[in-house]
Design an enzyme around this catalytic site. Structure first.
Site, PDB file in Angstrom:
ATOM      1  N   TRP A 184      -4.107  -3.758  13.132  1.00  0.00           N
ATOM      2  CA  TRP A 184      -3.958  -1.741  12.025  1.00  0.00           C
ATOM      3  C   TRP A 184      -5.131  -1.614  13.213  1.00  0.00           C
ATOM      4  O   TRP A 184      -5.355  -0.205  13.903  1.00  0.00           O
ATOM      5  CB  TRP A 184      -4.143  -2.034  10.971  1.00  0.00           C
ATOM      6  CG  TRP A 184      -2.604  -2.421  10.267  1.00  0.00           C
ATOM      7  CD1 TRP A 184      -2.358  -3.344   9.553  1.00  0.00           C
ATOM      8  CD2 TRP A 184      -1.367  -1.516  10.435  1.00  0.00           C
ATOM      9  NE1 TRP A 184      -0.996  -3.081   8.589  1.00  0.00           N
ATOM     10  CE2 TRP A 184      -0.551  -2.419   9.573  1.00  0.00           C
ATOM     11  CE3 TRP A 184      -1.179  -0.864  10.897  1.00  0.00           C
ATOM     12  CZ2 TRP A 184       0.317  -2.033   9.721  1.00  0.00           C
ATOM     13  CZ3 TRP A 184       0.445   0.084  11.339  1.00  0.00           C
ATOM     14  CH2 TRP A 184       1.443  -0.810  10.269  1.00  0.00           C
ATOM     15  N   ASP A 212     -11.397   2.112   7.653  1.00  0.00           N
ATOM     16  CA  ASP A 212     -10.132   1.963   6.893  1.00  0.00           C
ATOM     17  C   ASP A 212     -10.133   0.568   6.204  1.00  0.00           C
ATOM     18  O   ASP A 212     -10.325  -0.680   6.352  1.00  0.00           O
ATOM     19  CB  ASP A 212      -8.753   1.592   7.794  1.00  0.00           C
ATOM     20  CG  ASP A 212      -7.354   1.344   7.695  1.00  0.00           C
ATOM     21  OD1 ASP A 212      -7.061   1.688   6.678  1.00  0.00           O
ATOM     22  OD2 ASP A 212      -7.037   0.901   8.404  1.00  0.00           O
ATOM     23  N   LYS A 261      -1.485   0.733  -1.074  1.00  0.00           N
ATOM     24  CA  LYS A 261      -1.888  -0.683  -0.651  1.00  0.00           C
ATOM     25  C   LYS A 261      -2.704  -0.473  -2.302  1.00  0.00           C
ATOM     26  O   LYS A 261      -2.485  -1.751  -3.095  1.00  0.00           O
ATOM     27  CB  LYS A 261      -2.844  -1.126   0.051  1.00  0.00           C
ATOM     28  CG  LYS A 261      -1.898  -0.930   1.439  1.00  0.00           C
ATOM     29  CD  LYS A 261      -0.476  -1.580   1.921  1.00  0.00           C
ATOM     30  CE  LYS A 261      -0.261  -1.604   3.464  1.00  0.00           C
ATOM     31  NZ  LYS A 261       0.273  -2.683   3.781  1.00  0.00           N
TER      32      LYS A 261
END
Length: 355
Positions: free
Chosen positions: A99, A166, A190
């Site tokens: 990511w 993030d 998440k």
């Protein structure tokens, strides 16, 4: 048979959060209409987003001068929005996984990107150490938790520039010094809500500093000015986030979540390290407490499929590791219980005894 949810995302939510969301979909606050069919601009929904915003600020002790946004597009859209809004000439990125690499790819469309360090050559099995952050960059971007590989930065770094993070898979699992960041973003599926909403915490006076024109929907100022209501927000995921924020506060806030995360990790990593069949996949000092990755020891590699079938038969859901790592992954987000962790450990012990 009871099921234990170790999915990496969409992830486990506390049962009370699910039940309250289900009730709201049937009849929202007794108004005779479903949450799924009311206007986002109605007097019935505005208190939802107002309270959710207030709870985010309360739980993370967000300083004055920051806005909380509820947007669509997931963290993947933020990979683009962040450099669109913040990258003037040059940005630094710490490459700790898939990511982070995707975020870097998008940022290169807007300016120079400096990779300050990477653990790609070791399949991201550790968080790079002893690297230096340039002082002439617009920001340093980090990915705090790496769901695929099971590494985590569980503290706020001390660097000479502003940070952007993030935090999709570990937000609200520990206290955060928000004042160090110009922006924090997280896809909610998440650790906060169901898929469909993205939370962004943004420093207001850091916006509007780039010279480029920004499309209306991609400009954070648009959403700050309209209170996340510029276009129709995902009302059901936002409501689920609200119920989850209420639940976290009732449990004792992020301090309690942090303590629980450590307890869960001790239980499962303790068994991984003890059990002769298994081993962890990343450096011990960088182990994630959200996504606990492990594989069979080399001499027992042929038992991997058997353990997966055995674990499934015992009610363990979502423990298959990501294809980039293989093996197994026990995702232990905020709603994961000690009971669930102990059930997984019992499963591992029983399988060891059988082999």
């Amino acid at each position: 048979m009871k099921k234990y949810n170790f999915n990496a995302g969409p992830c486990i939510l506390d049962r009370s959060v699910i039940e309250k969301t289900a009730q709201a979909i049937l009849d929202f606050n007794g108004i005779g209409l479903s949450l799924a069919e009311i206007s986002h601009r109605s007097k019935d929904f505005q208190p939802v987003i107002d309270e959710a915003e207030a709870l985010v600020k309360e739980l993370l002790q967000v300083p004055e001068g920051y806005s909380v946004l509820f947007l669509g597009g997931g963290a993947s859209l933020e990979f683009c929005m962040i450099p669109y809004n913040f990258l003037k000439k040059k940005a630094a990125y710490l490459n700790t996984g898939v990511w982070a690499k995707k975020a870097m790819k998008e940022a290169k469309l807007f300016g120079e990107v400096i990779e300050v360090a990477s653990s790609a050559d070791a399949n991201y099995t550790f968080i790079p150490k002893d690297w230096t952050c340039p002082t002439d960059v617009d920001y340093l971007h980090i990915t705090t938790n790496n769901t695929i590989y099971g590494t985590e930065i569980r503290k706020d770094l001390d660097v000479p520039v502003r940070m952007i993070a993030d935090m999709s898979s570990d937000i609200f699992s520990r206290p955060v010094d928000v004042a160090k960041y110009d922006a924090i973003y997280a896809g909610a599926q998440k650790n906060l809500s169901m898929a469909g909403v993205t939370i962004v915490i943004v420093k207001n006076d850091a916006l509007g500093q780039v010279e480029r024109q920004i499309p209306t929907m991609l400009d954070y100022r648009t959403h700050v000015e309209k209170g996340s209501m510029f276009n129709t927000p995902p009302v059901v995921p936002i409501y689920t986030a609200l119920e989850n924020l209420r639940w976290m506060k009732a449990q004792g806030g992020v301090e309690a979540m942090d303590k629980l995360a450590q307890q869960r990790a001790e239980i499962i990593y303790g068994e991984i390290d003890r059990n002769k069949l298994f081993r962890g996949t990343v450096a011990e000092e960088d182990r994630s407490v959200m996504n606990l990755c492990f594989v069979m020891n080399d001499e027992y590699k042929d038992l991997e499929k058997d353990f997966m079938e055995f674990a499934t038969s015992k009610g363990m859901v979502g423990v298959k590791g990501h294809r980039s790592v293989g093996g197994f992954r026990a995702s232990c987000y905020n709603a994961q219980t000690i009971e669930g962790c102990e059930a997984l450990v019992a499963c591992m012990k029983e399988f060891e005894a059988n082999h």
